[in-house]
Design a protein around this motif. Structure first.
Motif, PDB file in Angstrom:
ATOM      1  N   MET A  59     116.319  97.696   1.631  1.00  0.00           N
ATOM      2  CA  MET A  59     116.777  96.819   0.552  1.00  0.00           C
ATOM      3  C   MET A  59     116.510  97.482  -0.789  1.00  0.00           C
ATOM      4  O   MET A  59     115.449  98.037  -1.020  1.00  0.00           O
ATOM      5  N   LYS A  60     117.485  97.421  -1.664  1.00  0.00           N
ATOM      6  CA  LYS A  60     117.300  97.895  -3.032  1.00  0.00           C
ATOM      7  C   LYS A  60     117.008  96.701  -3.921  1.00  0.00           C
ATOM      8  O   LYS A  60     117.842  95.805  -4.072  1.00  0.00           O
ATOM      9  N   LEU A  61     115.825  96.691  -4.490  1.00  0.00           N
ATOM     10  CA  LEU A  61     115.381  95.598  -5.351  1.00  0.00           C
ATOM     11  C   LEU A  61     115.293  96.087  -6.782  1.00  0.00           C
ATOM     12  O   LEU A  61     114.616  97.072  -7.074  1.00  0.00           O
ATOM     13  N   VAL A  62     115.968  95.406  -7.694  1.00  0.00           N
ATOM     14  CA  VAL A  62     115.910  95.738  -9.121  1.00  0.00           C
ATOM     15  C   VAL A  62     115.163  94.625  -9.839  1.00  0.00           C
ATOM     16  O   VAL A  62     115.468  93.441  -9.664  1.00  0.00           O
ATOM     17  N   VAL A  63     114.179  95.020 -10.633  1.00  0.00           N
ATOM     18  CA  VAL A  63     113.335  94.083 -11.366  1.00  0.00           C
ATOM     19  C   VAL A  63     113.648  94.214 -12.854  1.00  0.00           C
ATOM     20  O   VAL A  63     113.559  95.311 -13.412  1.00  0.00           O
ATOM     21  N   VAL A  64     114.026  93.117 -13.492  1.00  0.00           N
ATOM     22  CA  VAL A  64     114.363  93.120 -14.919  1.00  0.00           C
ATOM     23  C   VAL A  64     113.279  92.348 -15.668  1.00  0.00           C
ATOM     24  O   VAL A  64     113.089  91.145 -15.456  1.00  0.00           O
ATOM     25  N   SER A  65     112.569  93.053 -16.546  1.00  0.00           N
ATOM     26  CA  SER A  65     111.501  92.450 -17.334  1.00  0.00           C
ATOM     27  C   SER A  65     111.871  92.481 -18.812  1.00  0.00           C
ATOM     28  O   SER A  65     112.228  93.533 -19.346  1.00  0.00           O
ATOM     29  N   ALA A  66     111.791  91.314 -19.457  1.00  0.00           N
ATOM     30  CA  ALA A  66     112.151  91.227 -20.876  1.00  0.00           C
ATOM     31  C   ALA A  66     110.929  91.124 -21.773  1.00  0.00           C
ATOM     32  O   ALA A  66     111.045  90.694 -22.930  1.00  0.00           O
ATOM     33  N   GLY A  67     109.768  91.499 -21.281  1.00  0.00           N
ATOM     34  CA  GLY A  67     108.580  91.480 -22.114  1.00  0.00           C
ATOM     35  C   GLY A  67     108.677  92.456 -23.269  1.00  0.00           C
ATOM     36  O   GLY A  67     109.283  93.524 -23.149  1.00  0.00           O
ATOM     37  N   LEU A  68     108.059  92.111 -24.385  1.00  0.00           N
ATOM     38  CA  LEU A  68     108.146  92.954 -25.584  1.00  0.00           C
ATOM     39  C   LEU A  68     106.866  93.710 -25.884  1.00  0.00           C
ATOM     40  O   LEU A  68     106.904  94.783 -26.487  1.00  0.00           O
ATOM     41  N   SER A  69     105.732  93.163 -25.505  1.00  0.00           N
ATOM     42  CA  SER A  69     104.454  93.796 -25.839  1.00  0.00           C
ATOM     43  C   SER A  69     103.988  94.707 -24.710  1.00  0.00           C
ATOM     44  O   SER A  69     104.524  94.697 -23.603  1.00  0.00           O
ATOM     45  N   VAL A  70     102.969  95.531 -25.034  1.00  0.00           N
ATOM     46  CA  VAL A  70     102.343  96.399 -24.030  1.00  0.00           C
ATOM     47  C   VAL A  70     100.831  96.258 -24.167  1.00  0.00           C
ATOM     48  O   VAL A  70     100.281  96.622 -25.209  1.00  0.00           O
ATOM     49  N   PRO A  71     100.118  95.712 -23.166  1.00  0.00           N
ATOM     50  CA  PRO A  71     100.659  95.174 -21.909  1.00  0.00           C
ATOM     51  C   PRO A  71     101.367  93.855 -22.135  1.00  0.00           C
ATOM     52  O   PRO A  71     101.196  93.208 -23.171  1.00  0.00           O
ATOM     53  N   SER A  72     102.148  93.443 -21.121  1.00  0.00           N
ATOM     54  CA  SER A  72     102.962  92.243 -21.243  1.00  0.00           C
ATOM     55  C   SER A  72     102.696  91.310 -20.067  1.00  0.00           C
ATOM     56  O   SER A  72     102.695  91.749 -18.912  1.00  0.00           O
ATOM     57  N   SER A  73     102.492  90.034 -20.355  1.00  0.00           N
ATOM     58  CA  SER A  73     102.313  89.074 -19.264  1.00  0.00           C
ATOM     59  C   SER A  73     103.617  88.918 -18.475  1.00  0.00           C
ATOM     60  O   SER A  73     103.593  88.628 -17.272  1.00  0.00           O
ATOM     61  N   THR A  74     104.745  89.125 -19.153  1.00  0.00           N
ATOM     62  CA  THR A  74     106.031  89.065 -18.462  1.00  0.00           C
ATOM     63  C   THR A  74     106.133  90.181 -17.429  1.00  0.00           C
ATOM     64  O   THR A  74     106.538  89.948 -16.281  1.00  0.00           O
TER      65      THR A  74
END
Length: 229
Positions: free
Chosen positions: A1-16
């Protein structure tokens, strides 16, 4: 399976990004061998803006869009801004092809500073991906600041990951068996390939002995029998 994860967090580190990683880890633990690609939208912000102005994606954005379109499943996580998903998150899915997510399983997640925004999953993210004709999992995961380390978050993550693996497993088995994509049930419920399909109609059934068509009594005969009585 190919799983793509999209994260829209802005900070580093990010809780998102942390929530996205937790969801990914739980999914991969259930489906060893999963090919995972993570897309950080903050790295694509400039190219997304240019795409709106020029109509053409830059190289990095084009690669990300192709990855999403070619994925077997998605995990998408956005921070909450003004009681909804972030503008960057929405902008990314605004520039993607309108048919790219048709029939694709999507696990939705969101992070926020307070539990009062937990309904963002059902009031914002779920309608967005429903409009894009994706298959949104029943369980979405919202993590407020007080949820980290608290009881309940881990259980929601495990349940959502289990639903994602359960939904994608039949597709993987069908693909490995050589079943054509249009016959795998890759569209929404009751469809294949996004097109309506009539299942089990009389015309589609074999006409051998004992078939359904042999047992069907035409309406005219039924009416005539009632008149005789």
């Amino acid at each position: 399976m190919k799983l793509v994860v999209v994260s829209a967090g802005l900070s580093v580190p990010s809780s998102t990004r942390l929530l996205a990683d937790r969801l990914t880890e739980s999914t991969v633990r259930r489906a060893p061998g999963t090919d995972v690609e993570v897309i950080e939208l903050r790295d694509l912000a400039v190219e997304i803006a240019h795409n709106f102005v020029t109509g053409f994606p830059g190289p990095a954005l084009e690669s990300a869009l192709e990855s999403v379109a070619g994925a077997d499943a998605l995990i998408v996580v956005s921070p909450v801004f003004s009681a909804s998903y972030s503008g960057l998150f929405k902008s990314f899915f605004d520039v993607i092809d309108k048919d790219a997510l048709t029939g694709k399983p999507v696990l939705i997640g969101a992070t926020g500073g307070t539990g009062r925004h937990s309904l963002v999953l059902d009031h914002a993210l779920r309608p967005l991906f429903g409009y894009l004709r994706a298959v949104v999992l029943p369980t979405g995961v919202y993590a407020a600041s007080e949820d980290w380390g608290a009881e309940g978050l881990a259980e929601r993550i495990e349940r959502a990951a289990g639903e994602l693996v359960a939904l994608t497993a039949p597709r993987e088995e069908a693909a490995s068996a050589g079943v054509p994509a249009q016959d795998r049930g890759d569209g929404p419920a009751g469809t294949t390939g996004g097109a309506p399909r009539t299942v089990g109609s009389i015309e589609d059934r074999p006409l051998g002995t004992g078939s359904l068509k042999d047992r069907v009594v035409p309406f005219e005969q039924q009416l005539a029998a009632l008149k005789v009585r």
